[in-house]
Design a protein around this motif. Structure first.
Motif, PDB file in Angstrom:
ATOM      1  N   TRP A  14     -21.564  18.020  17.008  1.00  0.00           N
ATOM      2  CA  TRP A  14     -20.697  18.628  18.005  1.00  0.00           C
ATOM      3  C   TRP A  14     -19.423  17.811  18.070  1.00  0.00           C
ATOM      4  CZ3 TRP A  14     -25.061  15.901  18.972  1.00  0.00           C
ATOM      5  CH2 TRP A  14     -24.942  14.743  19.731  1.00  0.00           C
ATOM      6  N   TYR A  19     -22.301  11.259  18.742  1.00  0.00           N
ATOM      7  CA  TYR A  19     -23.410  11.324  17.805  1.00  0.00           C
ATOM      8  C   TYR A  19     -23.947   9.922  17.555  1.00  0.00           C
ATOM      9  CZ  TYR A  19     -20.141   9.874  14.144  1.00  0.00           C
ATOM     10  OH  TYR A  19     -19.239   9.183  13.397  1.00  0.00           O
ATOM     11  N   LYS A  61     -32.004  16.833  15.993  1.00  0.00           N
ATOM     12  CA  LYS A  61     -31.130  17.740  16.728  1.00  0.00           C
ATOM     13  C   LYS A  61     -30.104  16.951  17.541  1.00  0.00           C
ATOM     14  CE  LYS A  61     -34.705  21.211  17.203  1.00  0.00           C
ATOM     15  NZ  LYS A  61     -35.559  21.950  18.135  1.00  0.00           N
ATOM     16  N   ARG A  63     -29.212  17.339  20.547  1.00  0.00           N
ATOM     17  CA  ARG A  63     -29.727  17.043  21.886  1.00  0.00           C
ATOM     18  C   ARG A  63     -30.602  15.789  21.856  1.00  0.00           C
ATOM     19  NH1 ARG A  63     -34.082  17.558  25.000  1.00  0.00           N
ATOM     20  NH2 ARG A  63     -33.817  18.052  27.198  1.00  0.00           N
ATOM     21  N   THR A  64     -31.420  15.653  20.817  1.00  0.00           N
ATOM     22  CA  THR A  64     -32.289  14.493  20.691  1.00  0.00           C
ATOM     23  C   THR A  64     -31.469  13.237  20.438  1.00  0.00           C
ATOM     24  OG1 THR A  64     -34.007  15.945  19.802  1.00  0.00           O
ATOM     25  CG2 THR A  64     -34.321  13.573  19.501  1.00  0.00           C
ATOM     26  N   GLY A  66     -28.545  12.771  21.532  1.00  0.00           N
ATOM     27  CA  GLY A  66     -27.949  12.483  22.833  1.00  0.00           C
ATOM     28  C   GLY A  66     -28.910  11.760  23.766  1.00  0.00           C
ATOM     29  N   LEU A  67     -30.192  12.151  23.746  1.00  0.00           N
ATOM     30  CA  LEU A  67     -31.182  11.482  24.589  1.00  0.00           C
ATOM     31  C   LEU A  67     -31.341  10.017  24.195  1.00  0.00           C
ATOM     32  CD1 LEU A  67     -33.958  14.227  24.719  1.00  0.00           C
ATOM     33  CD2 LEU A  67     -32.505  13.487  26.616  1.00  0.00           C
ATOM     34  N   SER A  70     -28.051   8.082  25.026  1.00  0.00           N
ATOM     35  CA  SER A  70     -27.920   7.870  26.474  1.00  0.00           C
ATOM     36  C   SER A  70     -28.837   6.753  26.956  1.00  0.00           C
ATOM     37  CB  SER A  70     -28.224   9.165  27.230  1.00  0.00           C
ATOM     38  OG  SER A  70     -27.230  10.122  26.966  1.00  0.00           O
TER      39      SER A  70
END
Length: 113
Positions: A14, A19, A61, A63-64, A66-67, A70
């Protein structure tokens, strides 16, 4: 055997710089002095996903990513953009003997509620 992905092979999924590369992930864990098990619990991802990602055998992914990122940022890791010199990581603030407060991880790993 599957070919190992290099950090430079992982393209941001994204826009922006949110990333994470396998190399950054391993380096961040090293700076914090935490295991894969600890990071998987902190990020609430499976151990298998983290192992495959860090070993470069499988992309994950956005989202993963990002987790995981974070969780590392919450623990004090700062991600350094490539800007021609390669991506990197550093600690945002000094930690005693390179380790973070282990109570932080215990609080983070507890389920909300």
């Amino acid at each position: 055997m599957a070919e190992r992905l290099r950090g430079s092979d992982i393209q941001p999924a994204w826009s922006g710089r949110r990333y994470l590369t396998p190399d950054q992930c391993r380096a961040a864990r090293g700076l914090l002095g935490i295991s894969r098990h600890r990071l998987a619990a902190m990020a609430r991802v499976s151990m298998a996903t983290l192992l495959h990602f860090e070993s470069g055998h499988r992309a994950i992914k956005p989202r993963t990513q990002g987790l995981i990122r974070s969780a590392l940022e919450a623990a004090g890791v700062e991600f350094i953009p490539g800007d021609g010199g390669g991506e990197g990581v550093r600690l945002r603030r000094p930690h005693h003997a390179g380790r973070v407060d282990q109570g932080f991880f215990e609080r983070l790993a507890k389920p909300a509620g």
